[in-house]
Design a protein around this motif. Structure first.
Motif, short mmCIF file in Angstrom:
data_model
loop_
_atom_site.label_atom_id
_atom_site.label_comp_id
_atom_site.label_asym_id
_atom_site.label_seq_id
_atom_site.Cartn_x
_atom_site.Cartn_y
_atom_site.Cartn_z
N GLN A 130 16.32 23.91 53.46
CA GLN A 130 16.47 25.24 54.06
C GLN A 130 16.26 25.15 55.57
O GLN A 130 15.40 24.40 56.04
CB GLN A 130 15.45 26.21 53.46
N PRO A 131 17.04 25.94 56.35
CA PRO A 131 16.85 25.92 57.80
C PRO A 131 15.42 26.33 58.17
O PRO A 131 14.85 27.25 57.58
CB PRO A 131 17.84 26.96 58.32
N ILE A 132 14.84 25.63 59.14
CA ILE A 132 13.52 26.01 59.65
C ILE A 132 13.76 27.12 60.66
O ILE A 132 14.51 26.93 61.63
CB ILE A 132 12.82 24.81 60.32
N PRO A 133 13.18 28.32 60.47
CA PRO A 133 13.43 29.44 61.38
C PRO A 133 13.11 29.08 62.84
O PRO A 133 12.12 28.42 63.12
CB PRO A 133 12.48 30.54 60.87
N ASN A 134 13.99 29.52 63.73
CA ASN A 134 13.82 29.34 65.18
C ASN A 134 13.61 27.88 65.58
O ASN A 134 12.84 27.60 66.50
CB ASN A 134 12.65 30.20 65.69
N SER A 135 14.27 26.95 64.90
CA SER A 135 14.03 25.53 65.18
C SER A 135 15.16 24.84 65.92
O SER A 135 15.03 23.67 66.28
CB SER A 135 13.76 24.79 63.87
N ASN A 136 16.30 25.51 66.12
CA ASN A 136 17.40 24.83 66.81
C ASN A 136 16.94 24.43 68.20
O ASN A 136 16.32 25.21 68.92
CB ASN A 136 18.62 25.73 66.89
N THR A 137 17.24 23.18 68.58
CA THR A 137 16.80 22.66 69.87
C THR A 137 17.97 21.99 70.58
O THR A 137 18.92 21.54 69.95
CB THR A 137 15.69 21.61 69.69
N SER A 139 17.28 19.47 72.33
CA SER A 139 16.73 18.12 72.36
C SER A 139 16.83 17.52 70.96
O SER A 139 16.67 18.24 69.97
CB SER A 139 15.26 18.16 72.79
N PRO A 140 17.07 16.21 70.86
CA PRO A 140 17.10 15.59 69.53
C PRO A 140 15.71 15.35 68.96
O PRO A 140 15.57 14.70 67.93
CB PRO A 140 17.82 14.27 69.79
N VAL A 141 14.68 15.90 69.61
CA VAL A 141 13.30 15.73 69.15
C VAL A 141 12.72 17.09 68.78
O VAL A 141 12.87 18.06 69.52
CB VAL A 141 12.43 15.05 70.23
N TYR A 142 12.05 17.13 67.62
CA TYR A 142 11.39 18.36 67.16
C TYR A 142 9.97 17.96 66.78
O TYR A 142 9.77 17.00 66.03
CB TYR A 142 12.14 18.95 65.96
N SER A 143 8.99 18.67 67.29
CA SER A 143 7.59 18.32 67.04
C SER A 143 6.91 19.33 66.15
O SER A 143 7.12 20.54 66.28
CB SER A 143 6.82 18.24 68.37
N LEU A 144 6.10 18.81 65.24
CA LEU A 144 5.24 19.63 64.38
C LEU A 144 3.82 19.41 64.90
O LEU A 144 3.32 18.29 64.84
CB LEU A 144 5.35 19.21 62.92
N PHE A 145 3.20 20.46 65.43
CA PHE A 145 1.87 20.34 66.00
C PHE A 145 0.82 20.82 65.01
O PHE A 145 1.03 21.80 64.30
CB PHE A 145 1.75 21.16 67.30
N SER A 146 -0.30 20.13 64.96
CA SER A 146 -1.45 20.51 64.14
C SER A 146 -1.00 20.91 62.73
O SER A 146 -1.18 22.05 62.30
CB SER A 146 -2.22 21.65 64.81
N VAL A 147 -0.41 19.94 62.02
CA VAL A 147 0.15 20.23 60.70
C VAL A 147 -0.92 20.61 59.68
O VAL A 147 -2.09 20.28 59.84
CB VAL A 147 0.97 19.03 60.17
N SER A 148 -0.47 21.33 58.67
CA SER A 148 -1.34 21.67 57.53
C SER A 148 -0.64 21.21 56.26
O SER A 148 0.51 20.76 56.31
CB SER A 148 -1.58 23.19 57.48
N SER A 149 -1.31 21.36 55.14
CA SER A 149 -0.71 20.93 53.86
C SER A 149 0.59 21.69 53.58
O SER A 149 1.45 21.19 52.86
CB SER A 149 -1.70 21.10 52.72
N GLU A 150 0.75 22.87 54.16
CA GLU A 150 1.99 23.65 53.98
C GLU A 150 3.20 22.98 54.63
O GLU A 150 4.34 23.32 54.33
CB GLU A 150 1.81 25.06 54.53
#
Length: 184
Positions: A130-137, A139-150
């Motif tokens: 499923q598309p990640i909301p508001n994630s189009n960039t 840049s070819p790099v996408y960062s996930l900061f301070s991840v949780s189990s979700e």
């Protein structure tokens, strides 16, 4: 791929096909007779003098120049469409670093492609298909900061406008941190 063709009046077209290779005698080999393509191609006459080639399950090895050939009922009535259609097939690949983390750590997703399409406007990012909301960039790099189990799940990316051709999925595993028997 599609083409249209003309031929001298009074001639009758007896054979039509697409090819990328020639045999040992220099004769074009129909893709439907080529072991690399035979079960993946179909031809369709789509108008009076038009012809369409469909290739299923595209692979990088399908990158080639495709030419259309038609043969008439006349001895010298054999024709090839020059210069042909050049197809470049590239894969989109997602690289994830790291793939297994503890909560509150960061993860970097990188979308790699050999695509020479200029310019690539943006990249689209997906979680569990499923598309990640508001994630189009851009840049070819996408960062996930301070991840949780979700954030645990399967991630992929695509070049914007080609979301139907996403990268293979990479799985991110996020483990919970426990201190002294308490979930923190």
């Amino acid at each position: 791929m599609s083409c249209s063709y003309t031929y001298p009046s009074g001639y009758i077209v007896t054979t039509t096909f697409w090819f990328t290779k020639k045999d040992a005698e220099g004769n074009p080999v129909s893709l439907s007779d080529d072991p690399d393509y035979e079960v993946r191609v179909s031809y369709r006459k789509d108008k009076e003098n038009g012809h369409t080639l469909t290739i299923r399950d595209l692979r990088e090895s399908d990158s080639a120049t495709y030419k259309f050939r038609f043969i008439t009922d006349r001895t010298r009535g054999r024709y090839i469409g020059i210069p042909g259609v050049t197809l470049s097939v590239t894969d989109v690949v997602l690289e994830m670093d790291p793939t297994s983390v503890s909560e509150r750590e960061n993860v970097t997703l990188s979308c790699r492609t050999k695509c020479t399409r200029d310019p690539i406007t943006a990249f689209s990012w997906f979680k569990n298909g499923q598309p990640i909301p508001n994630s189009n960039t851009y840049s070819p790099v996408y960062s996930l900061f301070s991840v949780s189990s979700e954030d645990t799940g399967r991630y992929s990316c695509a070049v914007e406008g080609h979301e139907d051709l996403p990268s293979p999925e990479e799985t991110l595993t996020v483990t919970c941190q426990y201190i002294g028997g308490l979930d923190v």
